[in-house]
Design an enzyme around this catalytic site. Structure first.
Site, mmCIF file in Angstrom:
data_model
loop_
_atom_site.group_PDB
_atom_site.id
_atom_site.type_symbol
_atom_site.label_atom_id
_atom_site.label_comp_id
_atom_site.label_asym_id
_atom_site.label_seq_id
_atom_site.Cartn_x
_atom_site.Cartn_y
_atom_site.Cartn_z
ATOM 1 N N HIS A 10 -16.805 4.873 15.979
ATOM 2 C CA HIS A 10 -17.578 5.684 17.002
ATOM 3 C C HIS A 10 -18.987 5.520 17.342
ATOM 4 C CE1 HIS A 10 -15.798 9.026 20.056
ATOM 5 N NE2 HIS A 10 -16.786 8.099 20.504
ATOM 6 N N ARG A 51 -10.365 6.436 23.633
ATOM 7 C CA ARG A 51 -10.053 7.295 22.951
ATOM 8 C C ARG A 51 -8.895 6.813 22.142
ATOM 9 N NH1 ARG A 51 -14.276 8.732 23.260
ATOM 10 N NH2 ARG A 51 -15.062 11.014 24.101
HETATM 11 P P1 NDP Z 1 -14.248 7.801 34.139
HETATM 12 O O1 NDP Z 1 -13.806 9.474 34.182
HETATM 13 O O2 NDP Z 1 -15.707 7.619 35.058
HETATM 14 O O3 NDP Z 1 -13.386 6.804 34.118
HETATM 15 C C1 NDP Z 1 -11.998 6.975 33.741
HETATM 16 C C2 NDP Z 1 -11.272 5.784 34.327
HETATM 17 O O4 NDP Z 1 -9.831 5.973 33.783
HETATM 18 C C3 NDP Z 1 -10.993 5.688 35.773
HETATM 19 O O5 NDP Z 1 -10.936 4.490 36.200
HETATM 20 C C4 NDP Z 1 -9.636 6.475 35.851
HETATM 21 O O6 NDP Z 1 -8.946 6.109 37.152
HETATM 22 C C5 NDP Z 1 -8.788 5.842 34.768
HETATM 23 N N1 NDP Z 1 -7.880 6.577 34.405
HETATM 24 C C6 NDP Z 1 -7.784 7.805 34.010
HETATM 25 N N2 NDP Z 1 -6.427 8.267 33.724
HETATM 26 C C7 NDP Z 1 -5.608 7.096 34.037
HETATM 27 C C8 NDP Z 1 -4.296 6.986 34.053
HETATM 28 N N3 NDP Z 1 -3.331 7.798 33.869
HETATM 29 N N4 NDP Z 1 -3.563 5.898 34.720
HETATM 30 C C9 NDP Z 1 -4.629 4.941 35.004
HETATM 31 N N5 NDP Z 1 -6.143 5.062 34.756
HETATM 32 C C10 NDP Z 1 -6.339 6.206 34.377
HETATM 33 O O7 NDP Z 1 -14.886 7.676 32.423
HETATM 34 P P2 NDP Z 1 -15.796 6.847 31.967
HETATM 35 O O8 NDP Z 1 -15.820 5.415 32.628
HETATM 36 O O9 NDP Z 1 -17.285 7.512 32.114
HETATM 37 O O10 NDP Z 1 -15.468 6.788 30.211
HETATM 38 C C11 NDP Z 1 -14.106 6.407 30.013
HETATM 39 C C12 NDP Z 1 -13.987 6.919 28.492
HETATM 40 O O11 NDP Z 1 -14.728 6.309 27.640
HETATM 41 C C13 NDP Z 1 -14.509 8.184 28.256
HETATM 42 O O12 NDP Z 1 -13.433 9.248 28.575
HETATM 43 C C14 NDP Z 1 -14.498 8.401 26.899
HETATM 44 O O13 NDP Z 1 -13.269 8.767 26.290
HETATM 45 C C15 NDP Z 1 -14.711 6.875 26.583
HETATM 46 N N6 NDP Z 1 -16.366 6.798 25.766
HETATM 47 C C16 NDP Z 1 -16.233 6.094 24.456
HETATM 48 C C17 NDP Z 1 -17.443 6.138 24.071
HETATM 49 C C18 NDP Z 1 -17.536 5.404 22.475
HETATM 50 O O14 NDP Z 1 -18.659 5.360 22.100
HETATM 51 N N7 NDP Z 1 -16.580 4.817 22.304
HETATM 52 C C19 NDP Z 1 -18.915 6.359 24.564
HETATM 53 C C20 NDP Z 1 -18.666 6.835 26.153
HETATM 54 C C21 NDP Z 1 -17.100 6.997 26.389
HETATM 55 P P3 NDP Z 1 -9.406 6.431 38.590
HETATM 56 O O15 NDP Z 1 -10.698 5.617 38.719
HETATM 57 O O16 NDP Z 1 -8.525 5.658 39.566
HETATM 58 O O17 NDP Z 1 -9.657 7.857 38.587
#
Ligand code: NDP
Length: 315
Positions: free
Chosen positions: A278, A230
């Site tokens: 995006h 994001r």
């Molecule tokens: P998930 O919720 O499955 O994974 C999020 C990851 O981020 C997890 O590993 C989590 O850690 C980590 N995380 C969150 N907060 C923190 C923090 N404060 N410090 C360290 N690590 C953190 O999401 P997805 O993998 O499904 O998607 C990720 C993002 O990709 C979405 O939220 C979206 O914003 C973006 N996206 C973009 C797209 C595009 O077309 N550009 C399309 C689809 C998604 P933990 O595993 O330890 O909880």
């Protein structure tokens, strides 16, 4: 009868969604979100992208909100969002595969200096003398911030493509072939390993503004940067500075603070940047419809669904 209202892809797309759901789950009643005769009390589930603020609060019998995308920030932006309802993120094989394809493309684009060659092409220059020293995939260290549903899959595909892969998340992970770091204390040691940094973090109060100029200084210089998570996770002015002073040799950016990226943004003109609007991962409508049907069937059967938004975590 279970009833789903759809707002995904604009008003003109409803007939396609209706036909897809008719094939996959004929017993599902599918309604057009834009239909003025829509009865909000009749709706059990919604499939939505950017619901108008207050609209979901009118649906008194709603059981769950299904996001048309993997992110949920476009739903959380509604100040009247009914707090107790589960929100389910978009999943399915296509979402992860598309993201892995995009990130592999972006990592290779930076490895082989695609922004440099694209700039030379625009200027009609045979810029062979500008070629930087060749680097190999096998000697390139890629770090992924966020090892969730998408990040862990992307990491496995980069391992298969011969890169040395590092990952960082909130909790300690075990991913085959990936050296994993966790939490605030793991961040700097993680960054110090990386030639190319991939941001696959969601936007949360904790991640907003996380990637600053001083954080980028920990990377192996000059580094590549890819943002598919994001936009607000990165301080855009710091990114521009890091590109201008050579901290970064290039960046591939798919997400931004403001979308569409304003014409006035300096990012359009900074050398070394490739911009996409995006588009990194947007599963096809048939794939999303299949996933939605699997979620509705699971919820109707009283089962838990994996990609459920966790308000305590913020993602
Ligand atoms: P998930 O919720 O499955 O994974 C999020 C990851 O981020 C997890 O590993 C989590 O850690 C980590 N995380 C969150 N907060 C923190 C923090 N404060 N410090 C360290 N690590 C953190 O999401 P997805 O993998 O499904 O998607 C990720 C993002 O990709 C979405 O939220 C979206 O914003 C973006 N996206 C973009 C797209 C595009 O077309 N550009 C399309 C689809 C998604 P933990 O595993 O330890 O909880």
């Amino acid at each position: 009868m279970v009833c789903l209202a759809v707002k995904a892809g604009g008003p003109g797309t409803f007939p396609e969604w209706k036909a897809l759901f008719a094939d996959l789950m004929p017993e599902l009643e599918v309604k057009d979100w834009y239909d003025p005769a829509l009865n909000p009390a009749q709706i059990d589930y919604v499939l939505v992208w950017q619901p108008e603020p207050g609209r979901l609060a009118q649906m008194g019998n709603l059981k769950a909100i299904l996001s048309a995308a993997a992110g949920v920030d476009h739903i959380l932006a509604d100040p009247e969002l009914p707090k107790a309802l589960p929100i389910i993120r978009m999943g399915g094989d296509e979402t992860a595969t598309q993201m892995a394809d995009y990130v592999r493309w972006a990592v290779f684009a930076l490895l082989r200096e695609a922004p440099l060659w694209y700039g030379a092409q625009q200027a009609k220059q045979w810029a062979r003398k500008n070629a930087p020293p060749t680097r190999l995939s096998s000697a390139t260290r890629v770090g992924i911030m966020g090892l969730g549903n998408l990040g862990s899959f992307v990491a496995s595909k980069l391992v298969a493509a011969d890169f040395t892969v590092f990952g960082w998340a909130r909790h300690q992970k075990q991913c085959a072939g990936v050296t994993c770091y966790a939490g605030p204390e793991g961040l700097v040691p993680f960054l110090q390993q990386c030639d190319t940094l991939v941001c696959l973090l969601p936007e949360t109060p904790e991640t907003k503004g996380l990637i600053t100029y001083s954080l980028l200084q920990h990377l192996r210089k000059p580094a590549g940067f890819i943002n598919v998570g994001r936009g607000p996770v990165v301080v855009e002015a710091d990114l521009v500075r890091a590109l201008q002073d050579g901290t970064l040799h290039g960046a591939v950016l798919d997400v931004f603070d403001t979308e569409p990226l304003p014409e006035t943004s300096p990012l359009w003109a900074v050398p070394g940047v490739l911009i996409t609007p995006h588009v990194a991962s947007e599963a096809s409508r048939p794939a999303r419809a299949r996933y939605v049907v699997s979620v509705i069937k699971a919820l109707e059967a009283g089962e838990s669904v994996p990609l459920t938004y966790n308000p305590a975590q913020g993602y």
